[in-house]
Write a protein that holds these residues in place. Sequence first.
Motif, short mmCIF file in Angstrom:
data_model
loop_
_atom_site.label_atom_id
_atom_site.label_comp_id
_atom_site.label_asym_id
_atom_site.label_seq_id
_atom_site.Cartn_x
_atom_site.Cartn_y
_atom_site.Cartn_z
N GLU A 1 0.83 -1.20 0.00
CA GLU A 1 0.00 0.00 0.00
C GLU A 1 0.87 1.25 0.00
OE1 GLU A 1 -3.88 1.43 2.45
OE2 GLU A 1 -2.18 0.76 3.65
N MET A 2 0.51 2.20 -0.88
CA MET A 2 1.17 3.50 -0.91
C MET A 2 0.09 4.57 -0.95
SD MET A 2 4.31 2.79 -3.54
CE MET A 2 5.43 4.04 -2.96
N LYS A 3 0.32 5.65 -0.22
CA LYS A 3 -0.65 6.76 -0.19
C LYS A 3 0.04 8.06 -0.58
CE LYS A 3 -3.67 4.78 3.28
NZ LYS A 3 -4.27 4.94 4.59
N PRO A 4 -0.69 8.94 -1.29
CA PRO A 4 -0.10 10.21 -1.71
C PRO A 4 -0.03 11.22 -0.56
CG PRO A 4 -2.36 10.06 -2.49
CD PRO A 4 -2.05 8.75 -1.81
N TYR A 5 1.13 11.87 -0.49
CA TYR A 5 1.37 12.91 0.51
C TYR A 5 1.99 14.13 -0.17
CZ TYR A 5 0.71 9.70 4.45
OH TYR A 5 0.19 8.82 5.36
N ARG A 6 1.76 15.27 0.41
CA ARG A 6 2.44 16.51 0.01
C ARG A 6 3.50 16.75 1.07
NH1 ARG A 6 -1.61 19.18 -1.07
NH2 ARG A 6 -1.28 19.34 -3.29
N GLU B 1 9.31 23.29 6.28
CA GLU B 1 9.20 24.53 7.02
C GLU B 1 10.46 24.67 7.85
OE1 GLU B 1 5.65 24.18 9.37
OE2 GLU B 1 4.38 24.81 7.70
N ASP B 2 10.73 25.85 8.33
CA ASP B 2 11.91 26.04 9.16
C ASP B 2 11.83 25.12 10.37
OD1 ASP B 2 12.97 27.90 7.45
OD2 ASP B 2 12.12 29.61 8.50
N GLY B 3 12.74 24.15 10.43
CA GLY B 3 12.82 23.26 11.57
C GLY B 3 12.00 21.98 11.49
N SER B 4 11.20 21.80 10.44
CA SER B 4 10.42 20.56 10.35
C SER B 4 10.02 20.26 8.91
CB SER B 4 9.17 20.64 11.23
OG SER B 4 8.31 21.66 10.78
N LEU B 5 9.71 18.98 8.70
CA LEU B 5 9.22 18.50 7.42
C LEU B 5 7.86 17.87 7.67
CD1 LEU B 5 9.71 17.92 4.39
CD2 LEU B 5 10.81 15.79 5.09
N LEU B 6 6.83 18.36 6.98
CA LEU B 6 5.48 17.85 7.15
C LEU B 6 5.13 16.91 6.01
CD1 LEU B 6 3.67 21.23 7.97
CD2 LEU B 6 4.70 19.63 9.57
N LEU B 7 4.51 15.78 6.34
CA LEU B 7 3.96 14.87 5.35
C LEU B 7 2.45 14.98 5.49
CD1 LEU B 7 6.88 13.76 5.92
CD2 LEU B 7 6.01 11.57 5.21
N ILE B 8 1.83 15.66 4.53
CA ILE B 8 0.41 15.98 4.60
C ILE B 8 -0.36 15.07 3.65
CG2 ILE B 8 -1.30 17.81 4.31
CD1 ILE B 8 1.14 19.79 4.63
#
Length: 104
Positions: free
Chosen positions: A13-18, A22-29
């Motif tokens: 299973e694979m799901k799409p993320y954006r 950001e300064d100091g962090s990486l978001l997987l949305i």
Amino acid sequence: MDIIARIKTGFFEMKPYRLKAEDGSLLLIPIREDGGEVVVLAEEDILSVTLTEGRLPELEIQTRDALYSGTLKEGSILSEVVHCLKEHLNINIVCEYKGGGKHA
């Protein structure tokens, strides 16, 4: 820059993320509403990000607690992804190019 990746979330299973740096962090949305929670990776927890060139460029994010792997959207340009990550994060980024002729 919009970095779209399909992240492995299960055995097949694979799901799409954006990915949003950001300064100091990486978001997987998650792109889909049923995609789960937003994953926040603190800069100090990211051990490395590895990008591998290919028809579908590969992505691997290694943290202290987990490994996130998947593929970037077709047509993604690795140099632009690297620039976006470096602009906001002080992390190790490894780029792997196959063949090397056009990059040497």
